[in-house]
Design an enzyme around this catalytic site. Structure first.
Site, PDB file in Angstrom:
ATOM      1  N   HIS A  58       0.847  -1.195   0.000  1.00  0.00           N
ATOM      2  CA  HIS A  58       0.000   0.000   0.000  1.00  0.00           C
ATOM      3  C   HIS A  58       0.884   1.247   0.000  1.00  0.00           C
ATOM      4  CE1 HIS A  58      -3.862  -2.000   1.780  1.00  0.00           C
ATOM      5  NE2 HIS A  58      -3.266  -2.771   0.876  1.00  0.00           N
ATOM      6  N   GLU A  60       0.886   3.934   1.734  1.00  0.00           N
ATOM      7  CA  GLU A  60       1.324   4.384   3.056  1.00  0.00           C
ATOM      8  C   GLU A  60       2.512   3.576   3.555  1.00  0.00           C
ATOM      9  OE1 GLU A  60      -1.769   3.566   2.029  1.00  0.00           O
ATOM     10  OE2 GLU A  60      -3.270   4.278   3.443  1.00  0.00           O
ATOM     11  N   CYS A  88      -6.319   1.978   5.697  1.00  0.00           N
ATOM     12  CA  CYS A  88      -6.922   0.738   6.205  1.00  0.00           C
ATOM     13  C   CYS A  88      -6.301   0.430   7.569  1.00  0.00           C
ATOM     14  CB  CYS A  88      -6.674  -0.401   5.222  1.00  0.00           C
ATOM     15  SG  CYS A  88      -4.952  -0.927   5.114  1.00  0.00           S
ATOM     16  N   CYS A  91      -2.442  -0.201   7.431  1.00  0.00           N
ATOM     17  CA  CYS A  91      -1.660   1.020   7.259  1.00  0.00           C
ATOM     18  C   CYS A  91      -1.711   1.894   8.503  1.00  0.00           C
ATOM     19  CB  CYS A  91      -2.148   1.781   6.030  1.00  0.00           C
ATOM     20  SG  CYS A  91      -1.760   0.913   4.492  1.00  0.00           S
TER      21      CYS A  91
END
Length: 161
Positions: A58, A60, A88, A91
């Site tokens: 992801h 992040e 999410c 993260c």
């Protein structure tokens, strides 16, 4: 920069450009920027789980890893993270462990958002709690996501022979 709002919008626009770069590669369009306490950009990233064959790819997570490597410390004390979509749970956990001071995001995620769905932004159970502000350039962030998924759905519905 004249104001705090302009500075937030500047970093979010940069994250949006990264998100679009990811979309061009077939990744869900999420971009992230880590900024030092002095306003220096430490890292830039977009979603890459498909390209990296990594479910943790992801934006992040990648941005946090790059920033930590750049400063030589896994703690990003005083840093800010700008991301186009509400993080999410995975993260958000990384944000807490990295000791990110401030989290700024664009679009809210009503299906998987760590704050919206799971209430983690206000949980008293963490040993670190970043300042969180959502909705920065939300309409633009939502538009990029919406257009990506519309394009994806239309290509799937019309690609079968």
């Amino acid at each position: 920069m004249d104001s705090l709002v302009e500075r937030h919008e500047h970093y979010m626009m940069l994250a949006l450009r990264l998100a679009e770069k990811g979309a061009d590669r077939g990744e869900v369009p999420v971009g992230a920027v880590v900024v030092s306490p002095k306003g220096q950009i430490l890292s830039l990233a977009h979603n890459e789980p498909i390209d990296l064959h990594d479910p943790t790819g992801h934006a992040e997570i990648i941005a946090i890893r790059k920033a930590a490597q750049r400063i030589g410390n896994y703690r990003l004390v005083g840093c800010s993270l700008y991301v186009t979509l509400e993080p999410c749970v995975m993260c958000y956990g990384a944000i807490i462990h990295a000791r990110i001071k401030r989290l700024f995001f664009g679009a809210y995620d009503p299906k998987a958002g760590a704050g919206t769905v799971f209430g983690l932004f206000s949980s008293p159970f963490f040993n670190h709690q970043p300042e969180v502000r959502g909705g920065i350039l939300a309409e633009l962030c939502e538009k990029v996501l919406k257009e990506f998924f519309e394009k994806l759905r239309s290509s799937k519905c019309c690609s079968s022979g």
